[in-house]
Design an enzyme around this catalytic site. Structure first.
Site, PDB file in Angstrom:
ATOM      1  N   ALA A 162       1.213  -4.970 -12.086  1.00  0.00           N
ATOM      2  CA  ALA A 162      -0.238  -4.794 -11.975  1.00  0.00           C
ATOM      3  C   ALA A 162      -0.625  -3.329 -11.867  1.00  0.00           C
ATOM      4  O   ALA A 162       0.214  -2.429 -11.903  1.00  0.00           O
ATOM      5  CB  ALA A 162      -0.748  -5.560 -10.745  1.00  0.00           C
TER       6      ALA A 162
ATOM      7  N   MET B 249       0.847  -1.193   0.000  1.00  0.00           N
ATOM      8  CA  MET B 249       0.000   0.000   0.000  1.00  0.00           C
ATOM      9  C   MET B 249       0.882   1.241   0.000  1.00  0.00           C
ATOM     10  O   MET B 249       1.696   1.428   0.902  1.00  0.00           O
ATOM     11  CB  MET B 249      -0.908   0.017   1.230  1.00  0.00           C
TER      12      MET B 249
ATOM     13  N   TYR C 240       0.715   0.209 -13.703  1.00  0.00           N
ATOM     14  CA  TYR C 240       2.085   0.713 -13.716  1.00  0.00           C
ATOM     15  C   TYR C 240       2.848   0.138 -14.919  1.00  0.00           C
ATOM     16  O   TYR C 240       2.272  -0.565 -15.745  1.00  0.00           O
ATOM     17  CB  TYR C 240       2.752   0.444 -12.377  1.00  0.00           C
TER      18      TYR C 240
END
Length: 373
Positions: A188, A34, A191
């Site tokens: 994923a 995160m 990016y």
């Protein structure tokens, strides 16, 4: 509705030990990567970050995956105050965090990320790079200090592609030197590596475009370069998704394309695939199997599953019914760093409160939120 005893039996699988390659984990619960934009301006990990990551280890998670770390001093950085692994001093700043996580009994993997055309803060270079000169959909994320539309990227030359791949490999070696238990290559969420895979974003006519194999070529070459850099025993994983931070609803062409993608990834020298969807248990294509199930079926590799799994029964379902080996929590972990201990003792689990990430998704804002709660 499950009774307390049946629910307890179902969630017990979350606490089984498991191995990812040579890496033994005490349970099947991991913290998802995160972005927290809480490093120094020069990309160095900080003391508050050490407290943040170690809290998850102390709270019972068997594995922690860091936020995405930029890999080079060219075009990889995505956000201001994002941590990196682009030089030796950034590497060394991670060592106290790794040591403290290990002292609390958990393992920690560094996620390696190149933002590509989605970069909205890079102290090294002006402008952005992507597979093609296509402006990304959507707008920059305000809670990561962005504003307005994404800039129009310049299409990467083959030399720039090779430099980006080399950046991943060099950062992976630094992660190994810092004591991390492995690296996760970020393929994923829109990016750079995912940009190459995505039709409409990648309009290249060379060997890095066109077919699924062509659009995956940069990912395949990145994995091979990382593996060559770290050797055969260091853990290497890959994150995979359909949706993106700037396009939540993107889908591949269907289960046949998913089978082709995961078949190619399954032939790589990686130890796991980490799938992420908004709701991990939902069919990937309207009906049928989930993305985690498709990854497991067609790659033959261990799978981590992420996506709204803060309900313990849902998390257990991904293991029992979808073939996942590990589940990763984002919002659930932010709500309770001790989520595993709470599940094990039947303690209350609160709902996620989005104010923890607003107006900025950094640790200082989270501290203010908790103080006011």
């Amino acid at each position: 509705m499950a009774t307390n005893s049946t629910a307890k039996a179902a969630t017990q699988r979350l606490f089984d030990s498991v191995k990812l390659g040579s890496l033994a984990l005490d349970n099947r619960l991991a913290v998802a990567p995160m972005t927290r934009i809480s490093a120094t301006e020069t990309g160095h990990a900080t003391a508050p970050m050490c407290d943040y990551y170690s809290a998850f280890a102390e709270g019972g998670f068997g594995l922690i995956i860091t936020e995405g770390l930029y890999t080079d001093e060219a075009f990889s950085q995505g956000y201001h105050f994002q941590p990196g692994l682009a030089d030796a001093s950034q590497r060394d700043a991670w060592k106290p965090i790794v040591e403290r996580v290990h002292a609390s009994g958990a393992r920690i993997i560094a996620q390696l990320m190149h933002a590509g055309a989605l970069s909205q803060g890079n102290r090294f270079r002006s402008g952005t790079r992507g597979p093609s000169a296509e402006r990304p959909a959507g707008e920059q994320m305000a809670f990561y200090r962005g504003a307005g539309k994404y800039p129009l990227p310049v299409a990467m030359s083959v030399t720039e592609i090779e430099e980006a791949i080399a950046g991943f490999a060099a950062a992976a070696l630094r992660a190994c030197e810092a004591g991390f238990d492995g690296v996760e290559i970020h393929g994923a969420n829109g990016y750079l590596l995912d940009q190459f895979l995505t039709e409409g974003v990648n309009r290249r006519a060379d060997a890095y475009g066109g077919t699924v194999a062509g659009r995956l070529r940069i990912t395949l070459e990145t994995v091979e370069a990382v593996r060559a850099a770290v050797g055969p025993d260091f853990i290497v994983g890959l994150r995979s998704s359909q949706g993106k931070v700037n396009d939540f609803h993107h889908k591949w062409r269907g289960p046949e394309e998913a089978a082709e993608i995961y078949g190619l990834l399954g032939g790589l020298p990686i130890d796991y695939i980490h799938t992420t969807e908004f709701e991990a248990w939902q069919p990937a294509f309207g009906d049928g199997a989930s993305l985690a199930s498709l990854a497991k079926r067609h790659s033959g590799l261990p799978v981590m599953a992420n996506g709204s799994l803060h309900d313990p029964l849902r998390a257990a379902e991904l293991i029992s019914d979808h073939g996942a080996d590990v589940v990763t929590l984002g919002r659930g972990a932010l709500t309770h760093a001790d989520w595993p201990h709470r599940v094990a003792t039947d303690a209350e689990i609160a709902e996620f409160d989005g104010r923890i990430l607003a107006p900025l998704a950094d640790l200082e804002n989270a501290e203010r939120f908790r103080a006011a709660a």
